[in-house]
Design an enzyme around this catalytic site. Structure first.
Site, PDB file in Angstrom:
ATOM      1  N   ASN A 101       0.424  -1.296  -0.380  1.00 11.90           N
ATOM      2  CA  ASN A 101      -0.514  -0.159  -0.016  1.00 11.90           C
ATOM      3  C   ASN A 101       0.997   1.298  -0.064  1.00 11.90           C
ATOM      4  O   ASN A 101       2.230   1.018  -0.058  1.00 11.90           O
ATOM      5  CB  ASN A 101      -0.705  -0.502   1.254  1.00 11.90           C
ATOM      6  CG  ASN A 101      -0.520  -0.389   2.440  1.00 11.90           C
ATOM      7  OD1 ASN A 101       0.587   0.956   2.660  1.00 11.90           O
ATOM      8  ND2 ASN A 101      -0.199  -1.299   2.834  1.00 11.90           N
ATOM      9  N   LYS A 142       8.098 -17.952 -10.106  1.00 12.61           N
ATOM     10  CA  LYS A 142       7.424 -17.187 -10.211  1.00 12.61           C
ATOM     11  C   LYS A 142       6.309 -17.633 -11.288  1.00 12.61           C
ATOM     12  O   LYS A 142       6.390 -18.618 -12.174  1.00 12.61           O
ATOM     13  CB  LYS A 142       8.387 -15.822 -11.429  1.00 12.61           C
ATOM     14  CG  LYS A 142       8.025 -14.885 -11.360  1.00 12.61           C
ATOM     15  CD  LYS A 142       8.436 -14.303 -12.974  1.00 12.61           C
ATOM     16  CE  LYS A 142       8.569 -13.654 -13.785  1.00 12.61           C
ATOM     17  NZ  LYS A 142       9.121 -13.187 -14.994  1.00 12.61           N
ATOM     18  N   PRO A 174      -3.778 -10.992  10.603  1.00  8.46           N
ATOM     19  CA  PRO A 174      -4.545 -11.460  12.041  1.00  8.46           C
ATOM     20  C   PRO A 174      -4.169  -9.795  11.957  1.00  8.46           C
ATOM     21  O   PRO A 174      -3.472  -8.967  11.733  1.00  8.46           O
ATOM     22  CB  PRO A 174      -2.867 -11.737  12.835  1.00  8.46           C
ATOM     23  CG  PRO A 174      -1.851 -11.809  11.650  1.00  8.46           C
ATOM     24  CD  PRO A 174      -2.389 -12.043  10.662  1.00  8.46           C
ATOM     25  N   ASP A 175      -5.340  -9.408  12.882  1.00  8.42           N
ATOM     26  CA  ASP A 175      -5.672  -7.921  13.377  1.00  8.42           C
ATOM     27  C   ASP A 175      -4.257  -7.643  14.417  1.00  8.42           C
ATOM     28  O   ASP A 175      -4.894  -7.595  15.489  1.00  8.42           O
ATOM     29  CB  ASP A 175      -7.000  -7.485  13.292  1.00  8.42           C
ATOM     30  CG  ASP A 175      -7.029  -5.513  13.629  1.00  8.42           C
ATOM     31  OD1 ASP A 175      -6.054  -5.854  14.500  1.00  8.42           O
ATOM     32  OD2 ASP A 175      -8.189  -5.209  13.014  1.00  8.42           O
ATOM     33  N   PHE A 218      -4.506   3.998  14.935  1.00  9.19           N
ATOM     34  CA  PHE A 218      -4.964   4.349  13.337  1.00  9.19           C
ATOM     35  C   PHE A 218      -6.125   3.855  12.662  1.00  9.19           C
ATOM     36  O   PHE A 218      -6.053   2.815  12.484  1.00  9.19           O
ATOM     37  CB  PHE A 218      -3.603   5.035  12.700  1.00  9.19           C
ATOM     38  CG  PHE A 218      -2.867   5.570  13.555  1.00  9.19           C
ATOM     39  CD1 PHE A 218      -1.836   5.737  14.239  1.00  9.19           C
ATOM     40  CD2 PHE A 218      -2.729   7.450  12.826  1.00  9.19           C
ATOM     41  CE1 PHE A 218      -1.357   6.448  15.439  1.00  9.19           C
ATOM     42  CE2 PHE A 218      -1.751   8.253  13.256  1.00  9.19           C
ATOM     43  CZ  PHE A 218      -1.241   7.589  14.238  1.00  9.19           C
ATOM     44  N   LYS A 222     -14.744   1.565  14.150  1.00 11.01           N
ATOM     45  CA  LYS A 222     -13.748   0.779  14.560  1.00 11.01           C
ATOM     46  C   LYS A 222     -12.799   1.025  15.692  1.00 11.01           C
ATOM     47  O   LYS A 222     -12.286  -0.267  16.757  1.00 11.01           O
ATOM     48  CB  LYS A 222     -12.190   1.728  13.813  1.00 11.01           C
ATOM     49  CG  LYS A 222     -11.177   0.880  13.210  1.00 11.01           C
ATOM     50  CD  LYS A 222     -10.616   1.007  12.306  1.00 11.01           C
ATOM     51  CE  LYS A 222     -10.985   0.967  10.796  1.00 11.01           C
ATOM     52  NZ  LYS A 222     -10.444   1.790   9.994  1.00 11.01           N
TER      53      LYS A 222
HETATM   54  N1  CTP Z   1      -3.977  -3.040  12.030  1.00  8.54           N
HETATM   55  C1  CTP Z   1      -3.223  -3.787  13.014  1.00  8.54           C
HETATM   56  N2  CTP Z   1      -3.764  -5.075  12.480  1.00  8.54           N
HETATM   57  C2  CTP Z   1      -3.994  -5.394  10.860  1.00  8.54           C
HETATM   58  C3  CTP Z   1      -4.665  -4.965  10.122  1.00  8.54           C
HETATM   59  C4  CTP Z   1      -4.775  -3.225  10.806  1.00  8.54           C
HETATM   60  O1  CTP Z   1      -2.827  -4.056  13.658  1.00  8.54           O
HETATM   61  N3  CTP Z   1      -3.885  -6.869  10.497  1.00  8.54           N
HETATM   62  C5  CTP Z   1      -4.517  -1.761  12.550  1.00  8.54           C
HETATM   63  C6  CTP Z   1      -3.859  -0.481  12.102  1.00  8.54           C
HETATM   64  O2  CTP Z   1      -1.551  -0.327  12.521  1.00  8.54           O
HETATM   65  C7  CTP Z   1      -4.086   0.642  12.687  1.00  8.54           C
HETATM   66  C8  CTP Z   1      -5.412   0.058  12.580  1.00  8.54           C
HETATM   67  O3  CTP Z   1      -5.815  -1.252  12.870  1.00  8.54           O
HETATM   68  O4  CTP Z   1      -3.750   1.199  13.486  1.00  8.54           O
HETATM   69  C9  CTP Z   1      -6.741   0.346  11.458  1.00  8.54           C
HETATM   70  O5  CTP Z   1      -6.281  -0.511  10.548  1.00  8.54           O
HETATM   71  P1  CTP Z   1      -7.505  -0.031   8.959  1.00  8.54           P
HETATM   72  O6  CTP Z   1      -6.766  -1.213   8.136  1.00  8.54           O
HETATM   73  O7  CTP Z   1      -7.544   1.064   9.100  1.00  8.54           O
HETATM   74  O8  CTP Z   1      -8.779  -1.238   9.675  1.00  8.54           O
HETATM   75  P2  CTP Z   1      -9.290  -1.935   8.982  1.00  8.54           P
HETATM   76  O9  CTP Z   1      -8.924  -2.822   9.935  1.00  8.54           O
HETATM   77  O10 CTP Z   1      -8.300  -2.781   7.703  1.00  8.54           O
HETATM   78  O11 CTP Z   1     -10.867  -1.634   9.130  1.00  8.54           O
HETATM   79  P3  CTP Z   1     -11.472  -0.906   7.412  1.00  8.54           P
HETATM   80  O12 CTP Z   1     -10.083  -2.286   6.323  1.00  8.54           O
HETATM   81  O13 CTP Z   1     -12.409  -1.047   7.721  1.00  8.54           O
HETATM   82  O14 CTP Z   1     -10.882  -0.274   7.411  1.00  8.54           O
END
Ligand code: CTP
Length: 399
Positions: free
Chosen positions: A208, A286, A303-304, A323, A337
């Site tokens: 990204n 590849k 994983p989040d 964020f 969120k």
């Molecule tokens: N984040 C994280 N791990 C992930 C995705 C996100 O730790 N796999 C954290 C980012 O570092 C940020 C926050 O979660 O602090 C928000 O990330 P964002 O990508 O905006 O949120 P999403 O959960 O992806 O929600 P959406 O797709 O609805 O925007």
């Protein structure tokens, strides 16, 4: 200022040693004293006479100096300093440090010291990229050594890339960061930053547009308030913060491992733009174009990291800051969120292309907490970082 700080400067044998002459002046201008140590190889690049003239102190060169060793000179030398700085840190010196060798005065006092150590690497780009150097770097970082640089650019050997020693003023700034004293002294903060890269095959990946500049600014601001910062970063283009522990990762799963390994911390700031998905089974070779056929990629959820750490029942940081990069309904989306992920604050920003925020130098954020939302005026990412660090310091001071 560095008034009264004693720097033991170990000068390694590389062309960048010439920058040490200016560095010594810059350090002394700011009130520090500099005790120079030179390796034999360093003497091929700058003379001990120039070094001692600028430092105003004799240059230490020999391990086996009878007069000095009668008083265990190398041990004393290693202990009198507030910081040991190795500049330039050559591939050879980094290897010896990582391997625990003590084969001359410089490496012996690096083994004997109990004061913080900082290195300013300088070497040919291929030597820097070599797996052995990168392994040694990881070992040194894990040992608590602070690393400043190297910078990217034209090199004395005619090649281009990372390997140039940081400029004297950058090294001075990194040293000032090490001595930073403030409301976050004694506090440990984790910062995640930058994008993640999710491999498709050995040459392609999903990424990204995050530059990592907001994360770097936050780490610098926290460090300036005295915090010990662990900076876990994906492959970001922004320069790395100084005076902090840096852990380089590539994928979301590696970032999660590194973030969990950094715990316990007093606060976690999750500024990374983590990829939400990865390719379920990245190809080991590849992917080739085939006539008439398009590859089909299957995705798996990453994983989040923020949600996982926010929801920990044991060992959760006292303050968790997430964020949110939004393009629509910024406040409403970021508020839900925050609740969904379970963090204390969300720093929300509008990353629609017309704002120029993603990859730019400014940010306009809304700080969302359980008390509600607070609009911050559009300002530089450095200012956002300082304001956020001040807030974090204020909250940690209460708890
Ligand atoms: N984040 C994280 N791990 C992930 C995705 C996100 O730790 N796999 C954290 C980012 O570092 C940020 C926050 O979660 O602090 C928000 O990330 P964002 O990508 O905006 O949120 P999403 O959960 O992806 O929600 P959406 O797709 O609805 O925007």
């Amino acid at each position: 200022m560095l008034t009264g700080k004693r720097i033991l400067l170990v000068i390694g044998g590389g062309i960048a040693a010439y920058k040490c002459l200016d560095l010594i002046r810059r350090l002394r201008e700011r009130g520090a004293s500099v005790t120079p140590v030179m390796t034999r190889a360093a003497e091929q690049f700058v003379t001990p006479l120039s070094v001692s003239a600028l430092a105003g102190e004799e240059v230490h060169r020999d391990l086996f100096d009878l007069t000095k060793e009668a008083e265990m000179g190398h041990i004393q030398l290693s202990r009198v300093a507030d910081l040991v700085l190795v500049a330039p840190a050559t591939a050879d010196l980094m290897g010896k440090m990582a391997g625990g060798l003590a084969s001359d005065l410089a490496t012996t006092l690096l083994m004997a010291t109990d004061t913080p150590v900082m290195i300013a690497p300088a070497m040919n780009v291929r030597m820097w990229d070599h797996p052995a150097t990168q392994r040694n770097l990881a070992t040194l970082l894990a040992d608590g050594v602070t690393v400043v640089g190297p910078n990217e650019g034209d090199m004395a050997c005619g090649e281009y890339g990372p390997g140039r020693m940081s400029e004297p003023l950058e090294i001075v700034a990194a040293i000032q960061a090490v001595f930073a004293d403030g409301p976050l002294k004694g506090r440990k903060v984790l910062v995640t930053s930058g994008p993640t890269h999710e491999p498709i095959d050995p040459v392609r990946y999903i990424a990204n547009r995050s530059s990592g500049s907001q994360g770097t600014a936050i780490a610098n601001a926290l460090r300036a308030l005295g915090a010990e910062v662990i900076f876990v970063t994906g492959p970001a283009e922004a320069p790395r913060p100084t005076g902090v522990q840096i852990v380089e990762v590539e994928t979301a799963r590696e970032m999660r491992e590194a973030a969990l390994a950094a715990l316990p911390v007093d606060a976690g700031v999750f500024a990374a733009a983590v990829a939400d998905w990865r390719v379920a089974s990245a190809s080991n070779s590849k992917i080739k174009k085939t006539k008439g056929g398009l590859p089909v990629l299957e995705f798996a959820e990453n994983p989040d990291i923020l949600a996982e750490i926010s929801q920990m029942t044991e060992g959760r940081p006292g303050l968790v800051v997430g964020f949110a990069a939004e393009t629509d309904d910024v406040v409403a989306n970021a508020t839900s969120k925050r609740q969904r992920k379970g963090c204390d604050w969300i720093v929300a920003n509008d990353v629609s292309p017309e704002t120029g925020i993603m990859g730019g130098s400014e940010n306009a954020v809304v700080l969302i907490s359980k008390e509600g939302s607070e609009d911050w005026p559009r300002m530089g990412k450095d200012e956002v970082a300082r304001a956020l660090a001040d807030r974090i310091a204020a909250v940690l001071a209460q708890g």
